[in-house]
Scaffold this active site. Structure first.
Site, mmCIF file in Angstrom:
data_model
loop_
_atom_site.group_PDB
_atom_site.id
_atom_site.type_symbol
_atom_site.label_atom_id
_atom_site.label_comp_id
_atom_site.label_asym_id
_atom_site.label_seq_id
_atom_site.Cartn_x
_atom_site.Cartn_y
_atom_site.Cartn_z
ATOM 1 N N ILE A 172 0.873 -1.174 0.000
ATOM 2 C CA ILE A 172 0.000 0.000 0.000
ATOM 3 C C ILE A 172 0.909 1.222 0.000
ATOM 4 C CG2 ILE A 172 -1.570 1.338 1.440
ATOM 5 C CD1 ILE A 172 -2.850 -1.340 2.233
ATOM 6 N N GLU A 173 0.936 1.932 -1.109
ATOM 7 C CA GLU A 173 1.896 3.032 -1.198
ATOM 8 C C GLU A 173 1.178 4.373 -1.174
ATOM 9 O OE1 GLU A 173 5.085 2.279 -3.913
ATOM 10 O OE2 GLU A 173 5.008 0.111 -3.606
#
Ligand SMILES: *[C@@H]1O[C@H](CO)[C@@H](O)[C@H](O)[C@H]1NC(C)=O
Ligand SMILES: *[C@@H]1O[C@H](CO)[C@@H](O)[C@H](O)[C@H]1NC(C)=O
Ligand SMILES: *[C@@H]1O[C@H](CO)[C@@H](O)[C@H](O)[C@H]1NC(C)=O
Ligand SMILES: *[C@@H]1O[C@H](CO)[C@@H](O)[C@H](O)[C@H]1NC(C)=O
Length: 360
Positions: free
Chosen positions: A121-122
């Site tokens: 999850i960036e």
């Protein structure tokens, strides 16, 4: 007489409830063994995984289409294959949505005989926002569910090269590290937010890369939770102008609050780079400040490009830090992008990139 049902249930050796696609049914069993040293490979699809150095690989994060053949093969080598996990954070602030997401992933892993999940999850997160807490909860609850439902499974989480709110990713790194099996530190894309001169620079300059591990360790994160990620790709920057000293100025492409970014360049595979460097005008150059190789070439329109990349010489001091600091292991983005053809030069280059993971 062997009863039909005994035969039938033998055929149906299962992971979840589907028929095992492997030649030997026991290969559908998830890996339980804990490894001392991780070599964590991101696989983005295709069949080049057949050329990996499987005497090293311990985990494959399957970011391409599900490939049962890869799962069976990895298991035959004692290596884990893990799912990719990504979800909009606004969606999982809600507990019921979070639980539903986790349940779906556990069931998917089970039905595909997989050994865990890599949470990638960036997204930008503000400290103490609802998303900040939801993300920590997501990691904790995912780990609990996977460990409960698939004994021996592995839950990892991808973090930026430094814990200092890189790309506005202000996560609760300490809690997240405590809540999962390992953090994959993406020690690359380190020019995603350029605040000084808008110039082409190394993807992962050595000194900055190594210093960031101290930042993680200063937070009292256990070194055995950290896997170092190195790039097997580089950046190709068109130079808007080139100074006499060879500095390549790049177009101003803002990113998450910074005026310039590596988004002005294009990511290129090591395979492409090794072909291009030979036909380049400069040949391979070495920057002693950033400890990284680069070269120049002129495209068909006559524009000069500067290409920065990593090779065994720049990866070596990073890999050495893994041993020196007692980190859990090393890995790369991504495993597929070497030249795995039968050409002797390519074969040697690929072998050297794999071997560089173990330091020098
Ligand atoms: C939960 O998920 C649904 C979609 O299934 C979405 O419409 C809803 O906004 C989510 N709830 C919250 C509180 O985010
Ligand atoms: C190159 O461009 C940058 C910004 O566009 C400018 O600051 C710099 O002075 C230029 N350098 C040369 C050598 O023209
Ligand atoms: C690149 O050039 C070197 C030195 O001339 C040569 O040994 C090598 O085979 C070349 N590599 C490729 C991929 O052509
Ligand atoms: C694969 O890695 C091992 C180290 O684990 C090394 O000894 C071996 O030479 C490598 N294989 C190839 C083909 O490079």
């Amino acid at each position: 007489m062997i009863s039909f049902w005994a035969f039938f249930s033998w055929l149906l050796v299962v992971c979840g409830s589907t028929v095992c696609p492997c030649e030997r049914p026991e290969l559908c069993q998830q890996i339980r063994e804990e490894r001392d040293f991780e070599v964590f490979v991101f696989d983005v699809g295709g069949k080049t995984w057949k050329s990996y150095n499987w005497s090293m690989v311990t985990t494959v994060a399957a970011f391409g289409k599900y490939d049962a053949e890869l799962m069976c093969y990895a298991h035959s080598k004692g290596a884990r294959v893990v799912l990719k996990g990504d979800v909009p954070l606004s969606y999982i602030v809600d507990q019921a949505n979070r639980t539903a997401w986790i349940t779906e992933k556990v069931n998917l892993a089970k039905s595909q005989c997989m050994d865990g999940i890599n949470i990638d999850i960036e997204q930008a997160v503000e400290k103490d926002s609802p998303e900040y807490h939801a993300l920590s909860d997501l990691v904790k609850e995912t780990t609990e569910a996977f460990h409960r439902e698939i004994p021996g499974s592995q839950v990892s989480f991808d973090v930026a090269w430094s814990p200092k709110c890189i790309d506005k990713r202000c996560y609760d790194y300490v809690t997240i590290a405590e809540s999962c099996d390992l953090l994959f530190v993406m020690s690359y894309d380190e020019q995603s937010q350029i605040t000084g001169d808008c110039i082409a620079m190394a993807n992962a300059p050595v000194r900055q890369t190594l210093r960031a591990y101290d930042e993680y360790l200063d937070l009292k994160i256990n070194p055995k939770k950290l896997v170092m990620g190195v790039p097997w790709y580089g950046y190709d920057y068109p130079c808007v102008n080139l100074s006499q000293e060879g500095t390549c100025y790049i177009a101003k492409v803002p990113f998450r609050g910074a005026p310039c970014s590596d988004a002005a360049g294009r990511q290129k595979t090591y395979k492409w780079i090794m072909k291009q460097v030979n036909s380049s005008s400069s040949g391979r150059q070495w920057d002693d400040e950033q400890k990284a190789p680069y070269f120049y070439y002129k495209d068909q329109k006559g524009q000069i490009h500067q290409v920065w990349y990593d090779d065994p010489q720049s990866i070596c001091p990073k890999a050495n830090l893994v041993k020196a600091k007692g980190l859990k292991g090393i890995g790369m983005w991504n495993g597929n992008i070497l030249d795995y053809s039968d050409e002797p030069v390519a074969k040697q280059q690929a072998a050297m990139m794999w071997n560089a993971l173990l330091g020098c």
